[in-house]
Design an enzyme around this catalytic site. Structure first.
Site, mmCIF file in Angstrom:
data_model
loop_
_atom_site.group_PDB
_atom_site.id
_atom_site.type_symbol
_atom_site.label_atom_id
_atom_site.label_comp_id
_atom_site.label_asym_id
_atom_site.label_seq_id
_atom_site.Cartn_x
_atom_site.Cartn_y
_atom_site.Cartn_z
ATOM 1 N N CYS A 182 2.310 -31.160 -15.698
ATOM 2 C CA CYS A 182 1.206 -30.710 -16.558
ATOM 3 C C CYS A 182 0.621 -29.408 -16.037
ATOM 4 C CB CYS A 182 0.054 -31.701 -16.529
ATOM 5 S SG CYS A 182 0.440 -33.290 -17.161
ATOM 6 N N GLU A 237 8.855 -24.358 -23.218
ATOM 7 C CA GLU A 237 9.440 -25.404 -22.394
ATOM 8 C C GLU A 237 9.139 -26.767 -23.000
ATOM 9 O OE1 GLU A 237 9.388 -23.378 -18.045
ATOM 10 O OE2 GLU A 237 7.492 -24.124 -18.742
HETATM 11 N N1 SAH Z 1 -3.965 -27.862 -24.999
HETATM 12 C C1 SAH Z 1 -3.791 -29.275 -24.810
HETATM 13 C C2 SAH Z 1 -2.501 -29.634 -24.108
HETATM 14 C C3 SAH Z 1 -2.516 -29.118 -22.699
HETATM 15 S S1 SAH Z 1 -1.468 -29.784 -21.480
HETATM 16 C C4 SAH Z 1 -4.964 -29.829 -24.027
HETATM 17 O O1 SAH Z 1 -5.789 -29.054 -23.562
HETATM 18 O O2 SAH Z 1 -5.079 -31.047 -23.919
HETATM 19 C C5 SAH Z 1 -1.906 -31.422 -21.193
HETATM 20 C C6 SAH Z 1 -2.879 -31.688 -20.062
HETATM 21 O O3 SAH Z 1 -2.537 -31.045 -18.831
HETATM 22 C C7 SAH Z 1 -4.270 -31.248 -20.419
HETATM 23 O O4 SAH Z 1 -5.157 -32.296 -20.164
HETATM 24 C C8 SAH Z 1 -4.481 -30.107 -19.472
HETATM 25 O O5 SAH Z 1 -5.836 -29.902 -19.222
HETATM 26 C C9 SAH Z 1 -3.727 -30.572 -18.256
HETATM 27 N N2 SAH Z 1 -3.484 -29.509 -17.285
HETATM 28 C C10 SAH Z 1 -3.530 -28.178 -17.484
HETATM 29 N N3 SAH Z 1 -3.297 -27.526 -16.333
HETATM 30 C C11 SAH Z 1 -3.072 -28.451 -15.388
HETATM 31 C C12 SAH Z 1 -2.733 -28.381 -13.994
HETATM 32 N N4 SAH Z 1 -2.543 -27.220 -13.370
HETATM 33 N N5 SAH Z 1 -2.568 -29.540 -13.339
HETATM 34 C C13 SAH Z 1 -2.711 -30.718 -13.979
HETATM 35 N N6 SAH Z 1 -3.002 -30.847 -15.283
HETATM 36 C C14 SAH Z 1 -3.189 -29.721 -15.986
#
Ligand code: SAH
Length: 346
Positions: free
Chosen positions: A335, A86
């Site tokens: 996110c 996505e």
């Molecule tokens: N692997 C990368 C990119 C992940 S997505 C990382 O860990 O940074 C980007 C952000 O969304 C990250 O900070 C991740 O921790 C956050 N994230 C993951 N699950 C989430 C959720 N359910 N709600 C809000 N943010 C979330």
């Protein structure tokens, strides 16, 4: 794995100089060009050979969903092997567009609050597949005649970008070479794998994009629980890394961002905020971005109701803090939600 665009080009035209491929890369981002046949500065036989052998985009098919308020669109993209990822387009504060791209199909980091982690890692994306997520949205805006330019890219979709280091690096280099989006407007978000962070310090070819680290807790034991990739002595080593990075890689105005998902009753207490503030003061120029937790259909995890207080504690300690606006919740595009709709959990 099929050959990449570059490898196919080299196989077809082993004697061509490197500038020829750069010409092609630029055409991939030229809005007047809709296929190999349109690249008017290439010889006719070369265009024909490319058209026959190389897909114009590595995105085979895409379904686009729009949020009710029109601010967010999510594309469910199918790749050559039927794997799905996505990518998200969202209006930003300046009224321009930000694009969120994925770097892997699934993810092996297994953070407790992230839907993508629950599907496991299926494979890395190729550089073409990451690059083409941005191209997809350029064509989309053009074809739908939507106003506004794409001003920002965040690598915050599915996957851990640093676990796909080389492909992510070539993607970033190509975007910087072929678009009007500068390094200050591109953010790579990482769970903070130290070996790869160290590699960036040694790597002269790593582009000067922004880095955001998903910290989520400044209590090492708690971080290990919610972010299982946390290694021993993590916080001290991360702090060292940030200092080195800011000294050697980042310009004076640069900072590192800590992302912090606020989970009710898990990491959102005043004590957690104070620990975070203390940690930030050990590192120097760091800003904190608080992320409201987005639902992933897990009853054990809930959005914090303590965001304001948490932010206030940080501010009082002199930490620069912002709270992220969640975009696209109604289409599961926010996110941490990517993958939910693709691969239902067992
Ligand atoms: N692997 C990368 C990119 C992940 S997505 C990382 O860990 O940074 C980007 C952000 O969304 C990250 O900070 C991740 O921790 C956050 N994230 C993951 N699950 C989430 C959720 N359910 N709600 C809000 N943010 C979330």
């Amino acid at each position: 794995m099929p050959l990449t665009r570059f490898e196919t080009f080299q196989t077809l035209f082993p004697a061509e100089p490197a500038w020829r491929f750069r010409q092609i890369e630029r055409a991939l981002f030229d809005p007047r060009v809709n296929g190999w046949q349109d690249i008017s500065n290439l010889p006719q036989d070369m265009r024909a050979a490319l058209a026959e052998n190389v897909a114009w985009s590595s995105i085979a098919e895409a379904n686009v969903y729009a949020s009710k308020d029109g601010s967010t669109r999510k594309a469910l993209v199918q790749l050559h092997d039927r794997e799905k990822i996505e990518t998200v387009l969202m209006k930003n504060k300046r009224g321009e567009w930000s694009v969120c791209v994925s770097s892997q199909v699934g993810c092996s980091m297994n953070c407790s609050f992230c839907a993508t982690g629950r599907m496991g890692l299926r494979r890395n994306l190729t550089a073409d597949e990451i690059i083409d997520q941005l191209r997809f949205w350029y064509y989309f805006l053009r074809d739908k005649k939507l106003d506004g330019r794409i001003s920002n890219i965040v690598m915050m979709g599915m996957g851990e970008p640093l676990a796909n280091y080389e492909n992510v690096k070539s993607t970033l280099r190509q975007w910087l070479a072929c678009t009007d989006i500068g390094p200050n407007h591109i953010t790579v978000s990482t769970v903070g794998l130290l070996p790869f962070l160290q590699k960036i310090l040694q790597d002269a070819a790593w582009p000067p994009v922004r880095i955001a680290i998903s910290l989520h807790s400044a209590d090492e034991t708690l971080r290990k629980k919610i972010v299982p990739t946390t290694t021993g002595n993590y916080l001290a080593e991360l702090s060292q890394w940030i200092k080195k990075y800011l000294q050697t890689k980042a310009s004076n105005k640069r900072h590192v961002t800590f992302e912090y998902v606020l989970l009710r009753g898990v990491n959102d207490s005043v004590r957690d905020a104070k620990l975070l503030a203390d940690f930030v003061t050990t590192t120097g120029r760091v800003k904190v971005n608080l992320i409201p937790f987005n639902d992933i259909n897990d009853a054990a995890l809930q959005r914090s109701n303590n965001t304001d207080e948490f932010a206030a504690v940080l501010k009082k300690c002199g930490v620069t803090v912002t709270v992220r606006q969640s975009a696209g919740l109604d289409i599961m595009a926010a996110c941490g939600q990517l993958a939910n709709s693709l691969y239902p959990r067992p």
